[in-house]
Design an enzyme around this catalytic site. Structure first.
Site, PDB file in Angstrom:
ATOM      1  N   ASP A  52     -13.975 -13.141 -45.005  1.00 62.02           N
ATOM      2  CA  ASP A  52     -14.487 -14.059 -46.015  1.00 62.02           C
ATOM      3  C   ASP A  52     -13.635 -15.310 -46.138  1.00 62.02           C
ATOM      4  O   ASP A  52     -14.118 -16.363 -46.549  1.00 62.02           O
ATOM      5  CB  ASP A  52     -14.558 -13.337 -47.367  1.00 62.02           C
ATOM      6  CG  ASP A  52     -15.101 -14.217 -48.472  1.00 62.02           C
ATOM      7  OD1 ASP A  52     -16.243 -14.679 -48.334  1.00 62.02           O
ATOM      8  OD2 ASP A  52     -14.384 -14.448 -49.454  1.00 62.02           O
ATOM      9  N   LEU A  96     -18.011 -16.823 -54.948  1.00 60.17           N
ATOM     10  CA  LEU A  96     -18.544 -18.184 -54.847  1.00 60.17           C
ATOM     11  C   LEU A  96     -17.945 -18.966 -53.683  1.00 60.17           C
ATOM     12  O   LEU A  96     -18.278 -20.143 -53.518  1.00 60.17           O
ATOM     13  CB  LEU A  96     -18.277 -18.950 -56.152  1.00 60.17           C
ATOM     14  CG  LEU A  96     -19.028 -18.425 -57.382  1.00 60.17           C
ATOM     15  CD1 LEU A  96     -18.549 -19.139 -58.633  1.00 60.17           C
ATOM     16  CD2 LEU A  96     -20.534 -18.604 -57.214  1.00 60.17           C
ATOM     17  N   ARG A  97     -17.086 -18.319 -52.895  1.00 58.98           N
ATOM     18  CA  ARG A  97     -16.501 -19.049 -51.777  1.00 58.98           C
ATOM     19  C   ARG A  97     -17.579 -19.490 -50.785  1.00 58.98           C
ATOM     20  O   ARG A  97     -17.493 -20.557 -50.193  1.00 58.98           O
ATOM     21  CB  ARG A  97     -15.447 -18.193 -51.076  1.00 58.98           C
ATOM     22  CG  ARG A  97     -14.731 -18.938 -49.954  1.00 58.98           C
ATOM     23  CD  ARG A  97     -13.622 -18.109 -49.321  1.00 58.98           C
ATOM     24  NE  ARG A  97     -12.446 -18.064 -50.170  1.00 58.98           N
ATOM     25  CZ  ARG A  97     -11.946 -16.967 -50.685  1.00 58.98           C
ATOM     26  NH1 ARG A  97     -12.531 -15.807 -50.446  1.00 58.98           N
ATOM     27  NH2 ARG A  97     -10.864 -16.990 -51.444  1.00 58.98           N
ATOM     28  N   ALA A  98     -18.606 -18.659 -50.597  1.00 59.13           N
ATOM     29  CA  ALA A  98     -19.675 -19.019 -49.668  1.00 59.13           C
ATOM     30  C   ALA A  98     -20.383 -20.295 -50.109  1.00 59.13           C
ATOM     31  O   ALA A  98     -20.701 -21.164 -49.284  1.00 59.13           O
ATOM     32  CB  ALA A  98     -20.680 -17.874 -49.556  1.00 59.13           C
TER      33      ALA A  98
END
Length: 710
Positions: free
Chosen positions: A209, A290-292
């Site tokens: 991720d 919320l990194r995506a």
């Protein structure tokens, strides 16, 4: 730099050799080319992870990228490669404004697998600390890679804590060091690129991720494209200088386009409508956190700048999502990263026309013909940066043969036959394939004693990371400063204050240096020897067996082990999966495992013994854990039980540690698996007690019984 224990004072920094294979000459790697370019345009995207089989030009493209990055201005003799505008914030600064600046090519720094933490982030300069009594910082590889590319080949084999350090630095653009009395923070604006072969093991989902973009690469299947790849490689090997000169115009055009995109990046507008589309896509693919969303937004802005647009469009979001989401979607532990592009297209809808464009083509196609031709205007069969005509701004999709296969459910409704794969009653014995329940959290099985294998999460070992338990005079490893000082103090110091000499100084000789002995956890080779005979199919045992083995594979995946799979049935045994770091492949082999026939237990143990013998020669420091999954029966050949007992005793004599997972069920039990465990000198564990929850339940029951008795 070839060795992480290199004691030279300056980390290896390398400019790209002039005879490097040109980036624009690589064909058949469209998505990889786009991902690398977007990260070069905007390092804030967070780097690229390249997954693919061997021989797919992964390293060639990364090294070629450095040659097309724009030249940069640096302060002369700055150890951190600072730009003239960063003179005041440099740890070695503030630099004198009169110090000249020079132009240099972007640096490519390669991180070896054997690198230690102090070589990556930097550490105390021991020569100045011990020789002059000064606390000084020695920069590491992150400082060397500042404003350049940090390339990690086989990143899945790198220690997890080092991967964490690299990803933190790439995300924040800074490297902060607080160790050995050193407190330093310096710029580390790097383009982080990692490559890996999934057959050698996966990265943990948490680390996956952290990479901004990921790309799956595979060798092309089209004969004409494969022929073009070989043709160009042979031409390069025959005359590198001539081949590089042939593509110099394409390289320069690509270099200018990257520089233009970097300059335009701050002016690109990301509207609320496009931001909502990004959030919709990320939510639909059930990504965690919320990194995506953030990475997709940054990649879409970079794609718009690369395409020459001032506003992000649906095409930019689509291109960014295809690279930012595959490794972040919620999936089962053994599923490969992938993305349903049909669902992505439904979520995004059709491209919205740009108001006022009059139907003219978008500017991102302006360089397509001249960037990746063969140097004389003729385009190759498939260019690595060619645009898809029906989708504005997006690179060509991979051929169907190269796309990730759709994930198969563990329970196949079309499997046919009975639920366990057995033949109906009265039918002749035949092989079947049974399904498995979901894996569960297995109890920890580990080797006894203290090993010296690679760092992992299973058995206790002396490793390169962990808690300090002592010191040694070995030549490699982290320096144990207190022990070094004690050794140096044993032969006194120089100088005599009573005679008016300068204050005494500690004299440290090379033989005084001590290295830390660290105790942590190691990874092991978990060899699963699975009974797939007809007796295991009775009473629906095979579902429990497969669930147990899948659970052990999941545990091995989390603990960074290598795994191997031996199965025995019918007349013999087979090494179904040689030792590998990819537990995903083992899980796939297990799901398709047929069963039936007699029980050649001795042959299964012999195959396990030979596998362990060969692997011990290849990797003598990795300890093995043999897990025999059986009910203990042996029905193949004369004296089957006696032969199995002899092989088990031989394994015990060789010091092989193991566990017998007893799959016998029913009211009347023969206890053969317990006898086998005794011959092996192994732990005997009923399959029902493998789950960690079973241990917790037994402990609670015992506590409740004790409470009632009191």
């Amino acid at each position: 730099m070839r060795d992480g224990s290199n004691d030279s004072k300056t980390p290896v920094q390398q400019a790209v050799p002039p005879d490097t294979f040109p980036f624009s000459a690589v064909v058949g790697s469209d998505d990889l080319a786009l991902a690398l370019v977007l990260t070069a345009v905007s390092p804030d995207v967070g780097g690229v992870l390249v997954r693919g089989e061997k021989g797919t030009a992964k390293s060639t493209m990364v090294r070629g990228l450095a040659a097309v990055l724009p030249h940069q201005q640096v302060v002369v003799d700055c150890r951190f490669g600072c730009a003239p505008t960063d003179r005041a914030t440099c740890p070695d600064g503030p630099h004198d404004p009169a110090t000249p600046a020079a132009s240099r090519a972007a640096r490519l720094v390669e991180l070896p697998i054997g690198a230690t933490e102090d070589r990556v982030v930097g550490s105390l300069d021991l020569e100045r600390a011990l020789g002059r009594g000064e606390t000084a910082y020695q920069p590491g590889l992150l400082a060397a890679a500042n404003r350049g590319i940090l390339y990690v080949d086989e990143v899945n084999l790198l220690h997890d804590h080092l991967v964490d350090l690299l990803l933190d630095a790439a995300a924040m653009g800074r490297n902060t060091v607080e160790r050995d009395g050193v407190s330093v923070s310096h710029a580390a604006r790097i383009v982080l690129v990692g490559t890996m072969n999934p057959e050698e093991g996966e990265l943990r989902p948490q680390l996956l991720d952290r990479f901004g973009l990921t790309v799956e690469v595979a060798a092309p299947r089209e004969p004409t494209l494969r022929a073009e790849v070989v043709r160009r490689r042979l031409a390069f090997d025959a005359d590198p200088a001539a081949f590089v000169a042939r593509f110099e115009a394409d390289q320069e055009a690509l270099r200018r386009r990257i520089a233009d995109a970097r300059s335009a990046l701050g002016a690109v507008s990301l509207t609320d409508a496009m931001l909502t589309k990004i959030a919709t896509v990320c939510a639909a693919f059930e990504v965690d956190g919320l990194r995506a969303d953030i990475v997709t937004a940054r990649a879409a802005v970079a794609h718009a700048a690369w395409s020459g647009r001032a506003t992000v469009t649906v095409a930019d979001v689509r291109a960014a999502a295809r690279l930012a989401l595959p490794h972040r979607r919620r999936r089962n532990p053994f599923d490969s990263p992938g993305l349903d592009e049909d669902l992505l297209d439904r979520l995004l809808g059709d491209d919205e026309p740009d108001p006022g464009d009059g139907g003219e083509p978008e500017p991102d196609a302006r360089h397509d013909q001249d960037l990746h031709g063969d140097g004389d205007g003729e385009a190759p069969p498939s260019t690595s940066m060619g645009q898809r005509p029906e989708r504005d701004g997006e690179l060509d999709a991979e051929p169907a043969e190269r796309r990730p296969e759709p994930q198969r459910a563990e329970h196949d409704p079309d499997d046919g036959g009975t639920e366990t794969g057995q033949a109906p009653a009265g039918a002749p014995a035949a092989s079947g394939v049974s399904t498995a329940d979901e894996p569960y959290r297995a109890r920890l099985l580990r080797a006894t004693g203290l090993g010296t294998g690679d760092p992992g999460r299973r058995s206790s070992a002396v490793t390169s990371t962990g808690r300090r338990v002592g010191s040694t005079s070995a030549r490699t490893g982290p320096v144990h400063v207190p022990a070094t000082i004690r050794a140096a103090a044993s032969h006194g110091s120089t100088g005599d204050v009573s005679r008016g000499d300068r204050p005494p100084r500690l004299r440290v000789l090379p033989g005084d240096v001590r290295r830390s002995v660290l105790q942590g956890r190691e990874s092991n080779l978990v060899l699963l020897c699975v009974d797939a005979s007809g007796s295991m199919a009775a009473r629906r045992r095979m579902e429990a067996v497969k669930s147990a083995v899948l659970s052990l594979l999941l545990d091995a995946y989390q603990r960074r082990d290598k795994v191997a799979l031996v199965t025995f049935r019918g007349a013999g045994a087979e090494l179904t999966l040689p030792p590998t770091g990819s537990v995903e492949i083992a899980a796939r082999r297990l799901r398709d495992l047929p069963h039936g026939g007699r029980t050649p237990l001795a042959e299964g143990l012999e195959t396990a013994y030979e596998t362990l013998r060969v692997e011990r020669l290849r990797d003598p420091n990795r300890r093995a854990l043999l897990v025999v999954v059986t009910d203990g029966r042996a029905t193949s050949g004369p004296d089957a039980l006696q032969r199995a007992a002899r092989v088990a005793a031989q394994l015990r004599h060789e010091g092989v540690e193991g566990v017998v997972l007893d799959c016998e069920s029913g009211r009347f039990r023969m206890g053969l698996a317990a006898q086998l465990a005794d011959h092996l000198g192994a732990e005997h564990l009923p399959v029902g007690e493998l789950a960690a929850s079973a241990i917790v339940g037994a402990a609670r029951a015992a506590r409740a019984t004790t409470g009632r008795a009191a």
